[in-house]
Design a protein around this motif. Structure first.
Motif, PDB file in Angstrom:
ATOM      1  N   LEU A   1      14.542  27.286  12.552  1.00 19.78           N
ATOM      2  CA  LEU A   1      14.853  28.536  11.870  1.00 19.78           C
ATOM      3  C   LEU A   1      15.292  28.290  10.433  1.00 19.78           C
ATOM      4  O   LEU A   1      14.917  29.042   9.515  1.00 19.78           O
ATOM      5  CB  LEU A   1      15.938  29.289  12.632  1.00 19.78           C
TER       6      LEU A   1
ATOM      7  N   ALA B   1       7.290  23.493  10.121  1.00 19.44           N
ATOM      8  CA  ALA B   1       7.862  24.767  10.558  1.00 19.44           C
ATOM      9  C   ALA B   1       7.107  25.943   9.960  1.00 19.44           C
ATOM     10  O   ALA B   1       6.765  26.912  10.664  1.00 19.44           O
ATOM     11  CB  ALA B   1       9.336  24.830  10.190  1.00 19.44           C
ATOM     12  N   ILE B   2       6.817  25.883   8.674  1.00 21.15           N
ATOM     13  CA  ILE B   2       6.093  26.976   8.022  1.00 21.15           C
ATOM     14  C   ILE B   2       4.676  27.080   8.572  1.00 21.15           C
ATOM     15  O   ILE B   2       4.174  28.183   8.831  1.00 21.15           O
ATOM     16  CB  ILE B   2       6.080  26.762   6.502  1.00 21.15           C
TER      17      ILE B   2
ATOM     18  N   THR C   1       3.697  26.273  11.525  1.00 20.42           N
ATOM     19  CA  THR C   1       3.772  26.826  12.881  1.00 20.42           C
ATOM     20  C   THR C   1       3.926  28.337  12.850  1.00 20.42           C
ATOM     21  O   THR C   1       3.303  29.055  13.647  1.00 20.42           O
ATOM     22  CB  THR C   1       4.944  26.194  13.646  1.00 20.42           C
ATOM     23  N   VAL C   2       4.748  28.840  11.942  1.00 20.00           N
ATOM     24  CA  VAL C   2       4.920  30.294  11.829  1.00 20.00           C
ATOM     25  C   VAL C   2       3.604  30.967  11.452  1.00 20.00           C
ATOM     26  O   VAL C   2       3.211  31.985  12.050  1.00 20.00           O
ATOM     27  CB  VAL C   2       6.014  30.623  10.793  1.00 20.00           C
TER      28      VAL C   2
ATOM     29  N   TYR D   1       5.455  34.292   3.203  1.00 20.51           N
ATOM     30  CA  TYR D   1       4.846  34.967   4.353  1.00 20.51           C
ATOM     31  C   TYR D   1       4.446  36.391   3.988  1.00 20.51           C
ATOM     32  O   TYR D   1       3.344  36.852   4.322  1.00 20.51           O
ATOM     33  CB  TYR D   1       5.830  35.029   5.532  1.00 20.51           C
TER      34      TYR D   1
ATOM     35  N   THR E   1       6.888  20.624  16.297  1.00 23.00           N
ATOM     36  CA  THR E   1       7.855  21.667  15.991  1.00 23.00           C
ATOM     37  C   THR E   1       8.906  21.796  17.085  1.00 23.00           C
ATOM     38  O   THR E   1      10.093  22.008  16.805  1.00 23.00           O
ATOM     39  CB  THR E   1       7.137  23.017  15.808  1.00 23.00           C
TER      40      THR E   1
ATOM     41  N   ALA F   1       1.720  33.519  14.047  1.00 22.12           N
ATOM     42  CA  ALA F   1       1.554  34.898  13.612  1.00 22.12           C
ATOM     43  C   ALA F   1       0.077  35.266  13.483  1.00 22.12           C
ATOM     44  O   ALA F   1      -0.343  36.345  13.916  1.00 22.12           O
ATOM     45  CB  ALA F   1       2.276  35.109  12.283  1.00 22.12           C
TER      46      ALA F   1
ATOM     47  N   ALA G   1      12.010  27.318   8.502  1.00 25.75           N
ATOM     48  CA  ALA G   1      10.884  28.249   8.483  1.00 25.75           C
ATOM     49  C   ALA G   1      11.209  29.593   7.875  1.00 25.75           C
ATOM     50  O   ALA G   1      10.294  30.315   7.459  1.00 25.75           O
ATOM     51  CB  ALA G   1      10.358  28.456   9.906  1.00 25.75           C
ATOM     52  N   PHE G   2      12.496  29.958   7.801  1.00 24.15           N
ATOM     53  CA  PHE G   2      12.837  31.306   7.372  1.00 24.15           C
ATOM     54  C   PHE G   2      13.818  31.301   6.210  1.00 24.15           C
ATOM     55  O   PHE G   2      14.759  32.091   6.170  1.00 24.15           O
ATOM     56  CB  PHE G   2      13.402  32.108   8.555  1.00 24.15           C
TER      57      PHE G   2
END
Length: 284
Positions: free
Chosen positions: A55, A254-255, A257-258, A67, A46, A262, A58-59
């Motif tokens: 970013l 990325a997802i 890792t989030v 999420y 990542t 979290a 992942a967002f």
């Protein structure tokens, strides 16, 4: 160095079995190979994306919706199981009744069942033509293919974690404490709130954390009943699989890792609170 050596000597004296250095080395090596190295590879992969690429991947609105559903459903299910699990554990520990062993075995059933089997069973029951979903649909309540279905699946998977965590603590709790509380004029509710609950609270928090962690990563039992509708009933683990099937390794990493960060932060906060509550209990 002297202070460190003294501390290590204290740790060695606290251990009944010899071989502190060897067992500690094996423990750290095993944890590194099984847990730390795979997770480190994810973090390193990542970090090579760059912040903007991370970013952007992942967002996205779809990822944010996933999420929200994954964390929200896991939190709600773990909270409900924290209450229901204490009640189930209390019944299994404090009462004797016909079929107790059967009930005790049923609690462990989600551990033994493959998650896909659990998902198929839940879908068959809560679908619009199922045993429970049918009558509910007549009342205008739709369960399958909604966020409610995700919560129900996580309730099924998370209950044993709370029950099996609280049950040993209740077994060690001396019933004489309840009798003493009653003899001092406390009612049942006061005894539960002031005597029993403080004693089992660390175990309840631990069970909640375990149920939450299981719900956050649950996949098999959810996809069969949730419907997997983007922005509606799509969970984060499923979105990771979809990204991989589309060869979008950047988005999947990325997802993942989030979710990893979290979940780790939330579990760390819960463990810190649990340790604080134990220290506070010992001081009082």
């Amino acid at each position: 160095m002297t202070a460190i050596a003294q501390r290590l000597s204290v740790w060695r004296r606290d251990s009944v079995l010899p071989g502190f250095g060897l067992t500690l080395g094996l423990t750290l090596t095993y944890l590194s190979l099984v847990i730390l190295l795979p997770l480190s590879a994810l973090i390193i992969t990542t970090s090579g994306m760059g912040w903007q690429a991370f970013l952007d991947a992942a967002f996205t609105p779809r990822a944010l919706a996933a999420y929200k559903l994954s964390f929200g459903a896991a939190f709600i299910a773990a909270g409900i199981n924290a209450v229901a699990g204490v009640i189930v554990a209390w019944v299994l520990v404090r009462y004797s009744f016909p079929g107790k062993r059967l009930v005790d075995a049923i609690v462990d059933l989600p551990f033994a069942l493959p998650t896909a089997v659990a998902g198929i069973a839940l879908a068959a029951i809560y679908a619009s033509n199922g045993w429970i979903g049918g009558p509910l649909s007549i009342l205008g309540i739709k369960v399958a293919f909604t966020p409610l279905a995700v919560v129900l699946a996580l309730l099924f998977e998370g209950l044993p974690f709370v029950v099996r965590t609280v049950e040993p603590v209740l077994q060690d709790l001396d019933p004489e404490l309840e009798e003493a509380s009653a003899s001092l004029g406390a009612g049942r509710l006061q005894t539960m709130v002031r005597v029993i609950l403080p004693s089992i609270l660390p175990a309840v928090v631990t069970g909640f954390a375990l149920a939450f962690a299981r719900g956050l990563g649950e996949y098999g039992s959810v996809i069969f009943i949730a419907g997997n509708l983007p922005m509606v009933s799509e969970i984060a683990p499923l979105l990771i699989i979809i990204k991989l099937e589309q060869y979008d390794y950047t988005g999947a990493t990325a997802i993942a890792t989030v979710v990893l960060l979290a979940g780790f932060i939330l579990l760390l906060v819960i463990n810190v609170l649990q340790r604080w509550s134990r220290r506070h209990e010992h001081r009082t």
